[in-house]
Design an enzyme around this catalytic site. Structure first.
Site, PDB file in Angstrom:
ATOM      1  N   HIS A   1       3.699  57.689  42.087  1.00 43.87           N
ATOM      2  CA  HIS A   1       4.312  56.346  42.112  1.00 43.87           C
ATOM      3  C   HIS A   1       5.458  56.318  41.114  1.00 43.87           C
ATOM      4  CE1 HIS A   1       3.791  51.656  41.780  1.00 43.87           C
ATOM      5  NE2 HIS A   1       5.033  52.027  41.659  1.00 43.87           N
TER       6      HIS A   1
ATOM      7  N   PHE B   1      12.879  54.072  47.446  1.00 44.53           N
ATOM      8  CA  PHE B   1      11.791  54.082  46.457  1.00 44.53           C
ATOM      9  C   PHE B   1      12.223  54.891  45.227  1.00 44.53           C
ATOM     10  CE2 PHE B   1       7.033  55.484  45.930  1.00 44.53           C
ATOM     11  CZ  PHE B   1       6.846  54.540  44.933  1.00 44.53           C
TER      12      PHE B   1
ATOM     13  N   HIS C   1      14.778  53.030  43.221  1.00 47.58           N
ATOM     14  CA  HIS C   1      14.157  51.949  42.443  1.00 47.58           C
ATOM     15  C   HIS C   1      13.495  52.511  41.183  1.00 47.58           C
ATOM     16  CE1 HIS C   1      11.687  48.424  41.477  1.00 47.58           C
ATOM     17  NE2 HIS C   1      10.702  49.285  41.320  1.00 47.58           N
ATOM     18  N   GLU C   2      12.738  53.611  41.359  1.00 44.03           N
ATOM     19  CA  GLU C   2      12.029  54.181  40.203  1.00 44.03           C
ATOM     20  C   GLU C   2      13.017  54.710  39.165  1.00 44.03           C
ATOM     21  OE1 GLU C   2       8.607  54.077  39.574  1.00 44.03           O
ATOM     22  OE2 GLU C   2       8.661  52.709  41.268  1.00 44.03           O
TER      23      GLU C   2
ATOM     24  N   HIS D   1      12.917  52.694  35.761  1.00 44.40           N
ATOM     25  CA  HIS D   1      12.198  53.445  34.717  1.00 44.40           C
ATOM     26  C   HIS D   1      12.967  54.674  34.208  1.00 44.40           C
ATOM     27  CE1 HIS D   1       8.609  51.025  35.442  1.00 44.40           C
ATOM     28  NE2 HIS D   1       8.756  51.231  36.738  1.00 44.40           N
TER      29      HIS D   1
HETATM   30  P1  5GP Z   1       1.998  45.711  38.940  1.00 46.73           P
HETATM   31  O1  5GP Z   1       2.198  44.334  38.422  1.00 46.73           O
HETATM   32  O2  5GP Z   1       2.013  45.811  40.412  1.00 46.73           O
HETATM   33  O3  5GP Z   1       0.875  46.470  38.269  1.00 46.73           O
HETATM   34  O4  5GP Z   1       3.312  46.488  38.478  1.00 46.73           O
HETATM   35  C1  5GP Z   1       4.564  46.193  39.006  1.00 46.73           C
HETATM   36  C2  5GP Z   1       5.563  47.134  38.418  1.00 46.73           C
HETATM   37  O5  5GP Z   1       5.763  46.868  37.026  1.00 46.73           O
HETATM   38  C3  5GP Z   1       5.154  48.609  38.436  1.00 46.73           C
HETATM   39  O6  5GP Z   1       5.432  49.194  39.638  1.00 46.73           O
HETATM   40  C4  5GP Z   1       6.016  49.170  37.349  1.00 46.73           C
HETATM   41  O7  5GP Z   1       7.328  49.348  37.790  1.00 46.73           O
HETATM   42  C5  5GP Z   1       5.962  48.070  36.338  1.00 46.73           C
HETATM   43  N1  5GP Z   1       4.812  48.265  35.424  1.00 46.73           N
HETATM   44  C6  5GP Z   1       3.573  47.729  35.578  1.00 46.73           C
HETATM   45  N2  5GP Z   1       2.794  48.069  34.547  1.00 46.73           N
HETATM   46  C7  5GP Z   1       3.533  48.872  33.755  1.00 46.73           C
HETATM   47  C8  5GP Z   1       3.257  49.523  32.522  1.00 46.73           C
HETATM   48  O8  5GP Z   1       2.160  49.430  31.955  1.00 46.73           O
HETATM   49  N3  5GP Z   1       4.267  50.259  32.002  1.00 46.73           N
HETATM   50  C9  5GP Z   1       5.483  50.346  32.591  1.00 46.73           C
HETATM   51  N4  5GP Z   1       6.408  51.105  31.989  1.00 46.73           N
HETATM   52  N5  5GP Z   1       5.782  49.726  33.742  1.00 46.73           N
HETATM   53  C10 5GP Z   1       4.809  48.992  34.312  1.00 46.73           C
HETATM   54  P1  5GP Z   2       7.284  49.310  40.860  1.00 41.58           P
HETATM   55  O1  5GP Z   2       6.075  48.613  41.271  1.00 41.58           O
HETATM   56  O2  5GP Z   2       7.275  50.723  40.474  1.00 41.58           O
HETATM   57  O3  5GP Z   2       8.327  48.495  40.119  1.00 41.58           O
HETATM   58  O4  5GP Z   2       7.970  49.308  42.274  1.00 41.58           O
HETATM   59  C1  5GP Z   2       7.539  49.893  43.400  1.00 41.58           C
HETATM   60  C2  5GP Z   2       8.498  49.339  44.404  1.00 41.58           C
HETATM   61  O5  5GP Z   2       8.702  50.359  45.364  1.00 41.58           O
HETATM   62  C3  5GP Z   2       7.963  48.125  45.089  1.00 41.58           C
HETATM   63  O6  5GP Z   2       9.022  47.262  45.407  1.00 41.58           O
HETATM   64  C4  5GP Z   2       7.352  48.700  46.332  1.00 41.58           C
HETATM   65  O7  5GP Z   2       7.366  47.796  47.405  1.00 41.58           O
HETATM   66  C5  5GP Z   2       8.281  49.869  46.615  1.00 41.58           C
HETATM   67  N1  5GP Z   2       7.639  51.001  47.294  1.00 41.58           N
HETATM   68  C6  5GP Z   2       8.172  51.640  48.362  1.00 41.58           C
HETATM   69  N2  5GP Z   2       7.339  52.591  48.795  1.00 41.58           N
HETATM   70  C7  5GP Z   2       6.259  52.574  47.979  1.00 41.58           C
HETATM   71  C8  5GP Z   2       5.065  53.345  47.936  1.00 41.58           C
HETATM   72  O8  5GP Z   2       4.800  54.245  48.744  1.00 41.58           O
HETATM   73  N3  5GP Z   2       4.200  53.052  46.953  1.00 41.58           N
HETATM   74  C9  5GP Z   2       4.447  52.055  46.032  1.00 41.58           C
HETATM   75  N4  5GP Z   2       3.533  51.818  45.090  1.00 41.58           N
HETATM   76  N5  5GP Z   2       5.558  51.292  46.057  1.00 41.58           N
HETATM   77  C10 5GP Z   2       6.461  51.559  47.013  1.00 41.58           C
END
Ligand code: 5GP
Ligand code: 5GP
Length: 239
Positions: free
Chosen positions: A67, A117, A120-121, A125
């Protein structure tokens, strides 16, 4: 007098330049202590209410996928979107694309090639890491190779067969197999069962070595017994 004025304005210009350089350097790229390396179980991403779509390259192998590699601070906070100028460029990672397609696919709908994806990452990050784009994705691929979660779990007879396993036995299998503590995150399937969704491992700030987690993510844990689902197709929207 004139020369003195000129000298002091040059001095102040240099000082302002150095200060702004120092502030932007410290508040962006270096402003973190370690990484979370987060792997997800694709079956659990798919068998939720939201469902999923296979990538354009086809159904992913039955294995954990990446991820993200997320800079984090000891106090639990994290930097994000550190460099608005540093946009994702596919050509920077052209040599890694086959490995990224296999290990870091996107399961979002509609089906995609993963580029959105990865972009975005990188932008959220990767721009906060000490790495350039190619090194960032290479580091994540190397970490995935080092941490074969599925094998470590299988060695402890924890298999993706729809059975329920204790959260402790999963964490213990990972600790025994890889030598480090982990954080396990769950989501719920369409029947509201808690299931194994993501595993967080901690990595030093050079993105090289696993470390024991200095702090675990807050408020996203699991029940005591969680399902490890197989990768069924019925939950996939379109191929
Ligand atoms: P969720 O709220 O779905 O757990 O996280 C949404 C997004 O916030 C993650 O995909 C990631 O990009 C960021 N995020 C969530 N938790 C953490 C964390 O503990 N550390 C960092 N660096 N990013 C996070
Ligand atoms: P994060 O939660 O790391 O900020 O963001 C993940 C983003 O990438 C979200 O907007 C999610 O919809 C998109 N995304 C696209 N493909 C994938 C996948 O295969 N797994 C996850 N976890 N997120 C994905």
């Amino acid at each position: 007098m004139k020369l003195q004025l000129k000298n002091s304005s040059v001095f102040f210009t240099i000082l302002i330049f150095l200060c702004s350089f120092f502030i932007s350097f410290c508040s962006s790229s270096q402003d973190f202590d370690f990484f979370y390396f987060v792997q997800e179980w694709p079956a659990s991403y798919c068998d939720t209410k939201r469902s999923c779509c296979y990538p354009k390259t086809g159904k992913p192998a039955q294995d954990f996928t990446i991820h993200g590699l997320w800079p984090n601070r000891y106090d639990g906070s994290w930097p994000q979107y550190c460099d608005g100028q540093s946009h994702f460029h596919k050509y920077q990672i052209w040599d890694l694309i086959p490995k990224l397609e296999k290990n870091w696919p996107s399961l979002n709908c509609p089906s995609s090639d993963g580029v959105k994806f990865w972009a975005h990452e990188w932008e959220r990050h990767g721009t906060c890491s000490l790495l350039n784009e190619n090194n960032y994705f290479q580091a994540a691929l190397d970490l995935k190779e080092k941490a074969n979660l599925l094998q470590v779990l299988k060695d402890a007879r924890i298999e993706p067969n729809g059975d329920f396993y204790s959260l402790e036995s999963i964490k213990e299998a990972i600790r025994k197999g890889l030598g480090y503590t982990s954080f396990v995150q769950c989501n719920v399937d369409i029947w509201q069962n808690q299931q194994l969704y993501q595993v967080y491992l901690c990595v030093d700030k050079f993105a090289k070595e696993f470390i024991d987690c200095p702090i675990l993510p807050r408020g996203r844990s699991c029940g005591l017994e969680i399902e490890f689902p197989p990768f069924f197709s019925p939950f996939v929207d379109s191929i």
